[in-house]
Design a protein around this motif. Structure first.
Motif, mmCIF file in Angstrom:
data_model
loop_
_atom_site.group_PDB
_atom_site.id
_atom_site.type_symbol
_atom_site.label_atom_id
_atom_site.label_comp_id
_atom_site.label_asym_id
_atom_site.label_seq_id
_atom_site.Cartn_x
_atom_site.Cartn_y
_atom_site.Cartn_z
ATOM 1 N N LYS A 190 0.820 -1.213 0.000
ATOM 2 C CA LYS A 190 0.000 0.000 0.000
ATOM 3 C C LYS A 190 0.859 1.270 0.000
ATOM 4 O O LYS A 190 0.474 2.271 -0.590
ATOM 5 C CB LYS A 190 -0.973 -0.012 1.194
ATOM 6 C CG LYS A 190 -2.046 -1.099 1.053
ATOM 7 C CD LYS A 190 -3.120 -0.999 2.108
ATOM 8 C CE LYS A 190 -2.683 -1.480 3.472
ATOM 9 N NZ LYS A 190 -2.353 -2.927 3.522
ATOM 10 N N THR A 191 2.021 1.206 0.657
ATOM 11 C CA THR A 191 2.862 2.411 0.728
ATOM 12 C C THR A 191 3.225 2.902 -0.673
ATOM 13 O O THR A 191 3.040 4.081 -0.991
ATOM 14 C CB THR A 191 4.163 2.128 1.516
ATOM 15 O OG1 THR A 191 3.860 1.274 2.610
ATOM 16 C CG2 THR A 191 4.785 3.403 2.016
ATOM 17 N N ASP A 232 -2.359 7.021 6.281
ATOM 18 C CA ASP A 232 -2.029 5.597 6.226
ATOM 19 C C ASP A 232 -2.584 4.975 7.508
ATOM 20 O O ASP A 232 -2.699 5.663 8.523
ATOM 21 C CB ASP A 232 -0.514 5.390 6.142
ATOM 22 C CG ASP A 232 -0.165 3.948 5.769
ATOM 23 O OD1 ASP A 232 -1.034 3.264 5.185
ATOM 24 O OD2 ASP A 232 0.957 3.499 6.060
ATOM 25 N N GLU A 233 -2.922 3.705 7.479
ATOM 26 C CA GLU A 233 -3.615 3.077 8.608
ATOM 27 C C GLU A 233 -4.851 3.929 8.928
ATOM 28 O O GLU A 233 -5.120 4.273 10.085
ATOM 29 C CB GLU A 233 -2.701 2.949 9.824
ATOM 30 C CG GLU A 233 -1.459 2.105 9.588
ATOM 31 C CD GLU A 233 -1.774 0.650 9.252
ATOM 32 O OE1 GLU A 233 -2.791 0.144 9.720
ATOM 33 O OE2 GLU A 233 -0.986 0.040 8.503
ATOM 34 N N GLY A 279 1.304 -1.454 10.425
ATOM 35 C CA GLY A 279 2.065 -0.989 9.270
ATOM 36 C C GLY A 279 3.522 -1.359 9.152
ATOM 37 O O GLY A 279 4.087 -1.318 8.077
HETATM 38 MG MG MG Z 1 1.185 -0.086 5.278
#
Ligand code: MG
Ligand code: ADP
Length: 411
Positions: free
Chosen positions: A51-52, A155-156, A307
């Motif tokens: 995802k990053t 993120d998260e 993460g």
């Molecule tokens: Mg991540």
């Protein structure tokens, strides 16, 4: 589709290739084009699926196209993350992808001196990756301006929009332009948070890749029924049965983390702990030792589960089952990342049966039970280097405890 074929800067393509990425993962394939078109995204995809890079690559390209403003303190993109470790990790991914590009990246979190961060901001920064606290400090002191922000990334996201952080995020929204691109990424999201997420963005969110089972396919699961007090013997046994493996062990509280570490040290197994009582320096050096393999057992509470991308974690142990079922996904998602395989072993004591049921209904699957017969069970206890001596000391401790209790009662 290959990264080569994307309509993005050649330098960016070269940086992607240098990281060893050839083909986009599912979430990258589906998110990169709409993000490049400046659309808002809610990207839900399993742990360890990249995802990053799914947001970092198109965000860098978009910032490149916007051209550098180079105005003191004005940032163009903010990426929010829940922990220092995760902010640092995302920053290093952004750094890798923006090598030889006119883009300045800054990681901003508490626990370290502000001076360097202020110097960098005055020199001009395009993308800030931050935990909320320090970002607000720098903004209120006037070192960081959000009025010209173009892109906001959480993120998260489900965690950032939940109780602990939602106030911070709402505050942040007051300071940033309404016209902006908003990107949410997470492995889990519940309906309440999803509704909240939709209420925050201006345009409808376009993408959601929702797996039925949020747990990565690359992880195999098993569950062992074990008494609460016997858990440490089983951890010891796993450490000895898999002498080459890197093991991440989750416990319920920081006190328990220290206790399990002490129990392992009694049987000459080196362990490190990570939890909220540790200083920033301690957390950084612990992560370094575990990443490098200098220490192969890390005992952690849930704070560090989100993460974090640690290479080669072979086994995740749920020494205590998580109180929140979704944390099971985040914990076991620390293994089996990218193209690797991993296993997750959960210790379930009779007291934890309901937690087990919660997890199973959350992931929509049963956790396969690893049957242990009486013989193996008692063998695990017998073979512990700690077993005999320790039972004695435990009984002794208990006797002392009872005596003091009686004494107190008499008074
Ligand atoms: Mg991540
Ligand atoms: P997530 O945020 O989905 O949990 P990460 O972004 O941390 O996952 O990525 C997990 C791992 O996969 C990282 O080590 C990353 O370098 C690797 N990875 C990501 N995308 C690719 C790709 N396209 N090809 C190969 N490896 C990748």
């Amino acid at each position: 589709m290959k990264f080569e074929e994307y309509r993005i800067s050649q330098v960016l393509k070269k940086n992607i290739a240098e990281k060893g990425f050839k083909k986009p993962t599912d979430i990258q394939f589906k998110s990169i084009p709409p993000i490049l078109k400046r659309e808002d995204i809610l990207g839900i995809a399993q742990t360890g699926t990249g995802k990053t890079a799914a947001f970092a690559i198109p965000v860098i390209e978009n910032i490149l196209k916007l051209g550098r403003k180079n105005k003191k303190g004005f940032v163009q993109c903010v990426v929010m993350a829940p922990t220092h470790e995760l902010a640092q990790q995302i920053s290093s991914v952004f750094e890798d992808f923006s090598k030889n590009l006119p883009i300045e990246i800054l990681c901003v979190h508490g626990g370290v001196s502000q001076e360097k961060q202020i110097t960098r901001l005055t020199e001009g920064v395009d993308i800030v990756i931050a935990t909320p606290g320090r970002l607000f400090d720098l903004r209120s002191q006037g070192y960081l301006q959000l009025e010209e922000l173009k892109i906001l990334v959480l993120d998260e996201a489900d965690h950032m929009l939940d109780m602990g952080f939602i106030k911070d995020i709402k505050d942040l929204l007051r300071f940033i332009p309404k016209k902006r691109q908003t990107l949410f990424f997470s492995a889990t999201i519940n309906p309440r948070i999803k509704k909240l997420a939709y209420s925050i963005v201006q345009n409808p969110i376009r993408i959601q890749i929702s797996p039925k089972n949020p747990v990565a396919k690359s992880v195999s699961h098993s569950l062992i029924h074990v008494k609460m007090d016997d858990k440490r013997f089983f951890l010891e046994r796993i450490m000895n049965d898999y002498p080459e493996s890197k093991i991440l062990c989750f416990v319920r509280t920081k006190v328990r983390a220290e206790r399990v570490k002490a129990a392992m040290e009694r049987v000459e197994i080196d362990a490190l702990t990570i939890h909220s009582d540790k200083t920033d320096d301690e957390r950084t050096s612990t992560m370094k030792a575990f990443k490098s393999g200098d220490c192969r057992l890390l005992i952690a509470t849930d704070i560090s589960a989100r993460g974090i991308d640690i290479p080669n974690v072979d086994i995740v142990i749920n020494y205590d089952l998580p109180e929140l079922a979704e944390n099971y996904v985040h914990r076991v998602g620390r293994t089996g990342r990218g193209t690797q395989k991993g296993s997750a072993i959960s210790f379930c004591s009779p007291e934890e049966e309901t937690l087990k049921e919660d997890i199973e209904s959350f992931i929509g699957d049963e956790l396969p039970v690893q049957e242990i017969n009486i013989h193996t069970y008692s063998e695990t206890l017998d073979f512990s280097r700690d077993a005999h001596a320790d039972w004695k000391s435990l009984i002794k401790n208990e006797e002392i405890h009872q005596k003091t209790k009686k004494r107190k009662k008499k008074k």
